[in-house]
Enzyme design. Structure first.
Site, PDB file in Angstrom:
ATOM      1  N   SER A  99       0.834  -1.189   0.000  1.00 38.33           N
ATOM      2  CA  SER A  99       0.000   0.000   0.000  1.00 38.33           C
ATOM      3  C   SER A  99       0.880   1.254   0.000  1.00 38.33           C
ATOM      4  CB  SER A  99      -0.919  -0.054   1.233  1.00 38.33           C
ATOM      5  OG  SER A  99      -1.886   0.948   1.207  1.00 38.33           O
TER       6      SER A  99
ATOM      7  N   ARG B 100     -11.934   6.372  10.333  1.00 39.48           N
ATOM      8  CA  ARG B 100     -11.559   4.961  10.358  1.00 39.48           C
ATOM      9  C   ARG B 100     -12.645   4.073   9.757  1.00 39.48           C
ATOM     10  NH1 ARG B 100      -7.181   1.912   9.986  1.00 39.48           N
ATOM     11  NH2 ARG B 100      -7.181   0.098  11.334  1.00 39.48           N
TER      12      ARG B 100
ATOM     13  N   ASP C  96      -8.905  -6.191  -4.588  1.00 31.74           N
ATOM     14  CA  ASP C  96      -8.472  -4.911  -4.006  1.00 31.74           C
ATOM     15  C   ASP C  96      -8.991  -3.784  -4.888  1.00 31.74           C
ATOM     16  OD1 ASP C  96      -7.173  -2.698  -3.003  1.00 31.74           O
ATOM     17  OD2 ASP C  96      -5.167  -3.584  -3.068  1.00 31.74           O
TER      18      ASP C  96
ATOM     19  N   HIS D 206      -8.125  -4.978  -0.208  1.00 32.49           N
ATOM     20  CA  HIS D 206      -6.816  -4.365   0.032  1.00 32.49           C
ATOM     21  C   HIS D 206      -6.108  -5.005   1.224  1.00 32.49           C
ATOM     22  CE1 HIS D 206      -3.783  -1.313  -0.358  1.00 32.49           C
ATOM     23  NE2 HIS D 206      -3.988  -0.850   0.858  1.00 32.49           N
TER      24      HIS D 206
END
Lengths: 376, 376
Positions: free
Chosen positions: B149, B219, B316, B349
């Site tokens: 990432s 979040r 992803d 992901h």
């Protein structure tokens, strides 16, 4: 220049019994009608709206000519849904902030606005209210019910709740229920609103404030899910906002996409009601006709008698084509008549509101067919 | 039971000049090392971390045995990246809240915590800081740099900023830059934080508060984008939370996915710093090595001398396989040595952090190859 639309209101004579167990009395519905009902009242088309839309489906207002109905590109004299043939009806859903009975009305128990105490409403409740309106208008059977997104869920639900009252149902960019990811996005938007210190458990009116911060965030999240990744890259890409080089900031706008989202969020927070946002996203979450049938959609749809037009858009990741195909498969399993089109469009979920020639030609052909067909 | 990790800190002797034009002095870096450096210091592997991770890459802490490093399943004695062969180094990035110099440290100009005044840091700045740390450790060339990432962006940037110091680069679940949609999600998360009334333009410490509402929303949004639609449906679907029937509520938890997201949001808001969140998402937004080359990635990567391993995961949608393929194509256009694997994994992901046997076997084979190959 579109035709002049005339908003009307009607108070339902009977109480509305909701799926939650609550009952609402004196339910006011805002609605509009375009075109003439024919002699046997068989040419009515009900248009159901999605999240932030209303009964103002087509036309413009005499004193507000820029306020075009949200599906004006599709509906009107000579358009795909031709109001020279059909009498089109738009109804604002219960719980909305655009004229129908909702959280901003007075709770008869307290004499104060309902606010956060307004009962939860479901797609099924909305359909019941729409049916009660049609009773008042003397319309026994719809030539068609149609809607996109959440409006498509209402169209689908009509065929299950009032199967004999619907000849055709156009279910566009919709789904038989929300996925976990759909619910997740709704939940984040709701939390942004309900944790805004100005929300006051939905009783912000009492405090003379509005939870605009939360509404802005909710709308920004929504906007991302309405658009496709492709169209966002094409429209905004990595273009900077009003400059050619980075200014290196975490709190100011740097990219055009940020400016766009903030603008959309601000605009929305000026006109939309937070309690309505919660109610409408919850109606989306709850809709799941297969639930009472052990998750078997075909069983749930077995009562439907309508002919169906189901339309999806390739880049719609909010209500993906695979979700429309679930509806089509369940209908085919029942031997029900259904036409299905998957439109190759770049615009994501928003495509159902846009003027895509293939999509509009398809809807036109389907509604031409309805007009040619005699009432069964 | 994993091995014991020992966190260390080092203050860089020279000032760090940032891409924003600011300069930081006395930059403290938290780091960990696992395995032994060999005699010619040629077996070092630098692991770069993503958003909410740190220098604690593998192993456990003696007095906190449940606190396993975030890539412990991949790195350690006998594991895919074998610390019996390699000396693995994890470094906490500048601007973080886990030990390296960041917004919670004192701004020498004011004598107060930097807070919202901490300068913007970029991927390139982080790589400079990591290189300065390696100088202090006497490591001239890395056997490999690796990351997933945002960590993969750092690995890629290493090969461009210090081409002669990197023999291999493993760029996992990453991208050559963010799309408009990626930036959009970051922006909504940032707006949730910066419009939290407890944010105070990043100087919440002065006010004795924390913008937890905003961090929770940020979040929750992040979590949705880390997971695939599939895995969310499988894990949560439309399951209700602790009941079998709807309770009809807009503000309470109804579905399990809501409970999960709220839990993740609450947990995150207890340990993560809001200013760090802004800085790290901005570093993601800004990364774009092709920008200085008229958008031509192949030109940007032309200076790289490393061998590359590029890995993506089919589900992803945050950093889709197509983005990894852009990197691969640019490398191939340059005739650079690159191995590419697209792992068919359901986890979105997050897959890069999980123990997928094919993925781990692939990384193991690649690192076995590095160990067998002599230093060029």
């Amino acid at each position: 220049m579109s035709f002049i639309a005339q908003p009307r209101t009607l108070v339902l004579p009977k109480p509305l019994h909701l799926r939650s167990g609550s009952t609402l009395s004196g339910v006011r519905l805002a609605y509009e009608m375009y075109g003439e009902l024919n002699a046997d009242r068989s040419n009515a088309v009900l248009v159901c709206h999605a999240l932030n839309a209303s009964h103002h489906v087509a036309g413009r207002y005499e004193h507000d000519p820029n306020n075009l109905g949200w599906w004006d590109n599709l509906i009107g004299p000579g358009k795909a849904v031709d109001t020279n043939r059909f009498c089109v009806i738009g109804v604002n859903n219960v719980g909305s902030c655009f004229g129908s009975y909702g959280p901003q009305d007075i709770n008869p128990q307290t004499g104060e606005p309902w606010g956060g105490d307004f009962p939860v409403v479901t797609v099924e409740d909305w359909v019941d209210a729409q049916a009660a309106l049609l009773d008042e208008l003397g319309i026994q059977q719809l030539a068609a019910v149609m809607g996109g997104s959440l409006g498509g869920m209402q169209a689908l639900s009509w065929t299950l709740q009032y199967p004999e009252r619907v000849r055709h149902a156009a279910v566009i960019a919709s789904a038989p229920n929300l996925t976990a990811e759909n619910i997740a996005f709704n939940e984040v938007a709701r939390r942004a609103i309900t944790t805004d210190p100005d929300f006051h458990a939905g009783h912000y009116a009492r405090h003379g404030v509005l939870p605009k911060r939360g509404l802005r965030i909710a709308r920004m999240i929504g906007h991302i899910t309405y658009l496709s990744d492709d169209v966002m890259n094409e429209k905004f890409g990595r273009l900077l906002h009003e400059r050619t080089d980075f200014q290196y900031t975490t709190q100011d706008i740097e990219f055009q996409i940020e400016s766009y989202l903030r603008y959309q969020g601000n605009k929305f927070s000026e006109y939309f009601d937070a309690n309505t946002y919660l109610l409408i996203t919850r109606a989306l979450d709850y809709f799941d006709p297969a639930r009472a049938h052990g998750g078997q959609l075909a069983k749930a749809l077995a009562v439907a008698q309508a002919h169906f037009l189901v339309v999806s858009f390739t880049t719609d990741w909010r209500f993906a084509p695979s979700r429309s195909r679930e509806i089509v498969k369940a209908l085919l399993d029942n031997g029900a008549p259904v036409s299905y089109a998957e439109i190759d469009a770049p615009h994501g979920h928003d495509a159902f509101l846009l003027n895509d020639p293939r999509y509009h030609a398809l809807v036109r052909a389907y509604f031409d067919g309805i007009a040619l067909r005699a009432k069964p």
